[in-house]
Design a protein around this motif. Sequence first.
Motif, PDB file in Angstrom:
ATOM      1  N   TYR A 142       0.836  -1.207   0.000  1.00  0.00           N
ATOM      2  CA  TYR A 142       0.000   0.000   0.000  1.00  0.00           C
ATOM      3  C   TYR A 142       0.870   1.256   0.000  1.00  0.00           C
ATOM      4  O   TYR A 142       0.636   2.171  -0.780  1.00  0.00           O
ATOM      5  CB  TYR A 142      -0.923  -0.012   1.221  1.00  0.00           C
ATOM      6  N   LEU A 143       1.877   1.304   0.875  1.00  0.00           N
ATOM      7  CA  LEU A 143       2.750   2.475   0.933  1.00  0.00           C
ATOM      8  C   LEU A 143       3.442   2.716  -0.404  1.00  0.00           C
ATOM      9  O   LEU A 143       3.477   3.837  -0.903  1.00  0.00           O
ATOM     10  CB  LEU A 143       3.803   2.317   2.033  1.00  0.00           C
ATOM     11  N   ALA A 144       3.992   1.665  -0.984  1.00  0.00           N
ATOM     12  CA  ALA A 144       4.685   1.800  -2.268  1.00  0.00           C
ATOM     13  C   ALA A 144       3.716   2.268  -3.349  1.00  0.00           C
ATOM     14  O   ALA A 144       4.037   3.161  -4.140  1.00  0.00           O
ATOM     15  CB  ALA A 144       5.327   0.476  -2.658  1.00  0.00           C
ATOM     16  N   SER A 145       2.539   1.706  -3.370  1.00  0.00           N
ATOM     17  CA  SER A 145       1.543   2.063  -4.381  1.00  0.00           C
ATOM     18  C   SER A 145       1.073   3.502  -4.214  1.00  0.00           C
ATOM     19  O   SER A 145       1.001   4.267  -5.181  1.00  0.00           O
ATOM     20  CB  SER A 145       0.353   1.105  -4.285  1.00  0.00           C
ATOM     21  N   SER A 146       0.750   3.893  -2.993  1.00  0.00           N
ATOM     22  CA  SER A 146       0.229   5.250  -2.775  1.00  0.00           C
ATOM     23  C   SER A 146       1.311   6.298  -3.014  1.00  0.00           C
ATOM     24  O   SER A 146       1.030   7.369  -3.541  1.00  0.00           O
ATOM     25  CB  SER A 146      -0.378   5.396  -1.378  1.00  0.00           C
ATOM     26  N   GLN A 147       2.560   5.996  -2.670  1.00  0.00           N
ATOM     27  CA  GLN A 147       3.642   6.941  -2.940  1.00  0.00           C
ATOM     28  C   GLN A 147       3.858   7.106  -4.442  1.00  0.00           C
ATOM     29  O   GLN A 147       4.071   8.212  -4.931  1.00  0.00           O
ATOM     30  CB  GLN A 147       4.933   6.499  -2.246  1.00  0.00           C
ATOM     31  N   ALA A 148       3.760   6.019  -5.174  1.00  0.00           N
ATOM     32  CA  ALA A 148       3.907   6.095  -6.628  1.00  0.00           C
ATOM     33  C   ALA A 148       2.777   6.923  -7.230  1.00  0.00           C
ATOM     34  O   ALA A 148       3.005   7.764  -8.092  1.00  0.00           O
ATOM     35  CB  ALA A 148       3.923   4.696  -7.236  1.00  0.00           C
ATOM     36  N   ARG A 149       1.564   6.715  -6.757  1.00  0.00           N
ATOM     37  CA  ARG A 149       0.429   7.485  -7.283  1.00  0.00           C
ATOM     38  C   ARG A 149       0.535   8.952  -6.902  1.00  0.00           C
ATOM     39  O   ARG A 149       0.183   9.819  -7.688  1.00  0.00           O
ATOM     40  CB  ARG A 149      -0.899   6.908  -6.780  1.00  0.00           C
ATOM     41  N   ARG A 150       1.014   9.245  -5.691  1.00  0.00           N
ATOM     42  CA  ARG A 150       1.169  10.649  -5.292  1.00  0.00           C
ATOM     43  C   ARG A 150       2.204  11.355  -6.149  1.00  0.00           C
ATOM     44  O   ARG A 150       2.059  12.525  -6.468  1.00  0.00           O
ATOM     45  CB  ARG A 150       1.566  10.752  -3.815  1.00  0.00           C
ATOM     46  N   SER A 151       3.260  10.633  -6.533  1.00  0.00           N
ATOM     47  CA  SER A 151       4.280  11.268  -7.353  1.00  0.00           C
ATOM     48  C   SER A 151       3.779  11.490  -8.783  1.00  0.00           C
ATOM     49  O   SER A 151       4.240  12.378  -9.469  1.00  0.00           O
ATOM     50  CB  SER A 151       5.561  10.443  -7.368  1.00  0.00           C
ATOM     51  N   GLU A 152       2.805  10.680  -9.221  1.00  0.00           N
ATOM     52  CA  GLU A 152       2.239  10.841 -10.553  1.00  0.00           C
ATOM     53  C   GLU A 152       1.220  11.971 -10.596  1.00  0.00           C
ATOM     54  O   GLU A 152       1.055  12.621 -11.609  1.00  0.00           O
ATOM     55  CB  GLU A 152       1.529   9.552 -10.985  1.00  0.00           C
ATOM     56  N   SER A 153       0.512  12.176  -9.528  1.00  0.00           N
ATOM     57  CA  SER A 153      -0.591  13.136  -9.538  1.00  0.00           C
ATOM     58  C   SER A 153      -0.510  14.035  -8.322  1.00  0.00           C
ATOM     59  O   SER A 153      -0.344  13.576  -7.209  1.00  0.00           O
ATOM     60  CB  SER A 153      -1.913  12.373  -9.523  1.00  0.00           C
ATOM     61  N   PHE A 154      -0.620  15.310  -8.579  1.00  0.00           N
ATOM     62  CA  PHE A 154      -0.592  16.282  -7.496  1.00  0.00           C
ATOM     63  C   PHE A 154      -1.883  17.089  -7.548  1.00  0.00           C
ATOM     64  O   PHE A 154      -1.879  18.301  -7.492  1.00  0.00           O
ATOM     65  CB  PHE A 154       0.647  17.177  -7.653  1.00  0.00           C
ATOM     66  N   VAL A 155      -2.992  16.364  -7.720  1.00  0.00           N
ATOM     67  CA  VAL A 155      -4.272  17.021  -7.915  1.00  0.00           C
ATOM     68  C   VAL A 155      -5.330  16.361  -7.050  1.00  0.00           C
ATOM     69  O   VAL A 155      -5.400  15.142  -6.967  1.00  0.00           O
ATOM     70  CB  VAL A 155      -4.702  16.922  -9.404  1.00  0.00           C
ATOM     71  N   ILE A 156      -6.113  17.190  -6.404  1.00  0.00           N
ATOM     72  CA  ILE A 156      -7.330  16.727  -5.753  1.00  0.00           C
ATOM     73  C   ILE A 156      -8.464  17.216  -6.648  1.00  0.00           C
ATOM     74  O   ILE A 156      -8.589  18.412  -6.909  1.00  0.00           O
ATOM     75  CB  ILE A 156      -7.468  17.279  -4.329  1.00  0.00           C
ATOM     76  N   LEU A 157      -9.232  16.300  -7.169  1.00  0.00           N
ATOM     77  CA  LEU A 157     -10.245  16.640  -8.159  1.00  0.00           C
ATOM     78  C   LEU A 157     -11.454  17.331  -7.532  1.00  0.00           C
ATOM     79  O   LEU A 157     -11.866  16.989  -6.419  1.00  0.00           O
ATOM     80  CB  LEU A 157     -10.695  15.388  -8.899  1.00  0.00           C
ATOM     81  N   GLU A 158     -12.006  18.268  -8.271  1.00  0.00           N
ATOM     82  CA  GLU A 158     -13.183  19.030  -7.841  1.00  0.00           C
ATOM     83  C   GLU A 158     -14.327  18.115  -7.413  1.00  0.00           C
ATOM     84  O   GLU A 158     -14.976  18.353  -6.401  1.00  0.00           O
ATOM     85  CB  GLU A 158     -13.634  19.942  -8.984  1.00  0.00           C
ATOM     86  N   GLU A 159     -14.550  17.044  -8.181  1.00  0.00           N
ATOM     87  CA  GLU A 159     -15.683  16.162  -7.861  1.00  0.00           C
ATOM     88  C   GLU A 159     -15.476  15.378  -6.567  1.00  0.00           C
ATOM     89  O   GLU A 159     -16.419  14.795  -6.042  1.00  0.00           O
ATOM     90  CB  GLU A 159     -16.007  15.215  -9.022  1.00  0.00           C
ATOM     91  N   ASN A 160     -14.267  15.362  -6.037  1.00  0.00           N
ATOM     92  CA  ASN A 160     -14.005  14.665  -4.778  1.00  0.00           C
ATOM     93  C   ASN A 160     -14.204  15.563  -3.561  1.00  0.00           C
ATOM     94  O   ASN A 160     -14.041  15.109  -2.430  1.00  0.00           O
ATOM     95  CB  ASN A 160     -12.597  14.086  -4.779  1.00  0.00           C
ATOM     96  N   LEU A 161     -14.502  16.834  -3.792  1.00  0.00           N
ATOM     97  CA  LEU A 161     -14.722  17.781  -2.697  1.00  0.00           C
ATOM     98  C   LEU A 161     -16.198  17.841  -2.345  1.00  0.00           C
ATOM     99  O   LEU A 161     -17.038  17.583  -3.183  1.00  0.00           O
ATOM    100  CB  LEU A 161     -14.219  19.172  -3.095  1.00  0.00           C
ATOM    101  N   PRO A 162     -16.548  18.185  -1.134  1.00  0.00           N
ATOM    102  CA  PRO A 162     -15.644  18.496  -0.039  1.00  0.00           C
ATOM    103  C   PRO A 162     -15.098  17.225   0.607  1.00  0.00           C
ATOM    104  O   PRO A 162     -15.695  16.162   0.516  1.00  0.00           O
ATOM    105  CB  PRO A 162     -16.535  19.262   0.941  1.00  0.00           C
ATOM    106  N   LEU A 163     -13.952  17.367   1.267  1.00  0.00           N
ATOM    107  CA  LEU A 163     -13.407  16.298   2.098  1.00  0.00           C
ATOM    108  C   LEU A 163     -13.649  16.701   3.542  1.00  0.00           C
ATOM    109  O   LEU A 163     -13.426  17.851   3.912  1.00  0.00           O
ATOM    110  CB  LEU A 163     -11.905  16.126   1.849  1.00  0.00           C
ATOM    111  N   ASN A 164     -14.112  15.755   4.337  1.00  0.00           N
ATOM    112  CA  ASN A 164     -14.350  16.040   5.748  1.00  0.00           C
ATOM    113  C   ASN A 164     -14.180  14.768   6.566  1.00  0.00           C
ATOM    114  O   ASN A 164     -13.820  13.726   6.014  1.00  0.00           O
ATOM    115  CB  ASN A 164     -15.743  16.664   5.944  1.00  0.00           C
TER     116      ASN A 164
END
Length: 171
Positions: A72-94
């Motif tokens: 999980y850590l390896a996968s999520s770190q790889a995805r974070r390095s690929e994308s630096f975006v929080i999409l509008e449709e995923n908001l709001p986060l709470n």
Amino acid sequence: MYDISDKSNAIRQAQLFLLELHYTDEKYANIALDGLYGKETENAVRIFQRYEGLPITGEIDFLTWTLLYQKYLASSQARRSESFVILEENLPLNVGSIGSDVELLQSLINRLGEKYVTLPSLEINGIYSYSTSNAVRELQRIYRLSQTGVLDRETLNYIFSDFQESEKTKA
């Protein structure tokens, strides 16, 4: 691994790990994050165990949990390095929101903590907890926004702008 009173959160955490693996490799199961260890979760664990060469029990023992967390850590770190975006449709986060968007937010908050000493250091776990909400509330206070603790578009824009400005000054 977990206190019996926190069993649902531990199951939800394992489900989050499994779902993250599915996002990066579709051989892993796509499952619901419901905090219930039903047939769907058990099957996802079996699939994970089969692909990772573990005994196929459908149960999360120490070895399965450890390897699942590492993957999980390896996968999520790889995805974070690929994308630096929080999409509008995923908001709001709470509080209660989960996933890679929350992980990215937690990472941004930790980086901004180098600039603002009043920001707490957060565990990057993809779970929008009360700690994450309090950190967002503190940033909203700093930015002179309504202090809701909810990540909305306006707050996110301030966080991204602040982060980008901080990174420029480091370079």
